[in-house]
Design a protein around this motif. Structure first.
Motif, short mmCIF file in Angstrom:
data_model
loop_
_atom_site.label_atom_id
_atom_site.label_comp_id
_atom_site.label_asym_id
_atom_site.label_seq_id
_atom_site.Cartn_x
_atom_site.Cartn_y
_atom_site.Cartn_z
N VAL A 1 36.63 28.82 35.03
CA VAL A 1 36.75 29.86 34.01
C VAL A 1 37.13 31.19 34.64
O VAL A 1 37.86 31.99 34.05
N PHE A 2 36.69 31.42 35.87
CA PHE A 2 37.02 32.67 36.55
C PHE A 2 38.38 32.58 37.24
O PHE A 2 39.03 33.61 37.45
N VAL A 3 38.82 31.38 37.59
CA VAL A 3 40.21 31.18 38.02
C VAL A 3 41.14 31.62 36.90
O VAL A 3 42.10 32.37 37.10
N ALA A 4 40.85 31.14 35.68
CA ALA A 4 41.68 31.50 34.52
C ALA A 4 41.59 32.99 34.23
O ALA A 4 42.60 33.64 33.92
N ALA A 5 40.39 33.56 34.31
CA ALA A 5 40.23 34.99 34.06
C ALA A 5 41.03 35.82 35.05
O ALA A 5 41.67 36.82 34.67
N ALA A 6 41.01 35.42 36.32
CA ALA A 6 41.76 36.16 37.33
C ALA A 6 43.25 36.11 37.06
O ALA A 6 43.97 37.10 37.25
N LEU A 7 43.75 34.96 36.61
CA LEU A 7 45.17 34.86 36.27
C LEU A 7 45.51 35.76 35.09
O LEU A 7 46.53 36.47 35.10
N LEU A 8 44.67 35.73 34.04
CA LEU A 8 44.92 36.56 32.88
C LEU A 8 44.93 38.04 33.27
O LEU A 8 45.73 38.82 32.74
N GLY B 1 47.17 33.41 45.18
CA GLY B 1 47.07 33.59 46.62
C GLY B 1 46.04 32.69 47.27
O GLY B 1 45.53 33.00 48.35
N GLY B 2 45.74 31.56 46.60
CA GLY B 2 44.82 30.59 47.15
C GLY B 2 43.37 31.02 47.00
O GLY B 2 43.05 31.99 46.30
N PRO B 3 42.46 30.29 47.66
CA PRO B 3 41.04 30.65 47.57
C PRO B 3 40.76 32.10 47.96
O PRO B 3 39.96 32.77 47.31
#
Length: 298
Positions: A84-91, A153-155
């Protein structure tokens, strides 16, 4: 039962904590909500003993600031809850035009990532970045997650984004399926319930994402395909739960915005780990912990 009416309530969730009589939404004050602590540690301790497990819980009632904390600063493997935070960071990092770009991948990418239902189905035609982020949240699609991580940019890129959002604890050290690899005593691929709760609260209050991006993320969370036996199962009937679950081996967790009818939401993070690391996780442990916490705040 899946949240059939969740999407209809998304505008209320986006404005939670800041609506006025005229329907306008003033800016919420930054920083975590503080208030009195509701102590349910005895009940959670009994639950831990019964399941032979550790349970980490942080809940924040955005209605009145009350909190529940149990092992909030201890480290737990986050598994797929981090998506969910991967998606938030992209948004946060991209606009709609950028997220509309079509991405392609190979069968080798899928084979390396593991569980990838939507990206396997869409191998020939590809998906947009927006669709990949949605697949990461709704379907917990591993290849989709890795492709979004690549754009961040990866992990290391995700960890930097979390640091910018105020999270100093979460350690992002791998792509799928390596995010499930946790070594006792080591921080890799772990977080604290307090850190994840603060991130989710910052989204709910508008400190991290713009309104349109929050609404999109909440929509994706309303359709989490694997959340039904977890916090949703522990929530009272009629409460709406937007969540992202995750689990592997002895670890199971769920991060959620729980919306009781007619009031502001509750941020709830439940992360669990069996003491016997060779044992499998138990959904009932998360559901019962959620029921205890939500019952105390109801």
């Amino acid at each position: 039962m899946r949240n059939a009416v969740a999407v209809a309530l998304l505008p209320a969730l986006v404005l939670a904590g800041c609506a006025t009589e005229g329907g306008e939404a003033p800016e919420a004050e930054g920083g975590p909500t503080t208030g009195p602590v509701v102590d349910v540690s005895g009940d959670l301790g009994a639950l831990e003993e019964r399941f032979d497990a550790r349970v980490g819980v942080v809940a924040v009632d955005l209605q009145d600031g009350r909190r529940v904390e149990h092992r909030g600063d201890e480290r737990f493997g986050y598994a797929s809850t981090v998506k969910v935070f991967v998606a938030a960071a992209l948004l946060d990092a991209t606009d709609e035009v950028r997220r509309g770009e079509r991405v392609e991948w190979s069968q080798a990418d899928i084979d390396a990532a593991g569980y990838s239902p939507l990206t396997q189905e869409s191998l020939d035609e590809g998906l947009t970045l927006d669709e990949l982020a949605e697949a990461a949240v709704r379907e917990s699609d591993n290849t989709a997650t890795n492709l979004v991580l690549e754009r961040l940019g990866g992990p290391a890129g995700l960890e930097n984004a979390l640091r910018s959002a105020g999270d100093e604890e979460t350690s992002v050290d791998a792509v799928e399926p390596g995010i499930n690899d946790v070594t006792p005593g080591e921080p890799a691929n772990t977080t604290t319930p307090a850190a994840f709760a603060a991130l989710l609260e910052s989204i709910a209050k508008g400190d991290w994402l713009e309104s349109a991006d929050r609404e999109r993320l909440f929509d994706w969370m309303s359709g989490n395909a694997t959340g039904d036996p977890l916090i949703r199962a522990g929530a009272p009937e009629g409460w709406i739960v937007l969540d992202k679950s995750g689990g592997a081996g002895p670890r199971r967790g769920d991060v959620a915005l729980v919306h009781p009818p007619g009031r502001e939401p509750i941020v709830l993070v439940v992360l669990t780990e069996r003491n016997d690391l060779s044992a499998d996780y138990d959904d009932a442990l998360v559901a019962e912990a959620a029921a205890l916490v939500l019952g105390a705040l109801d």
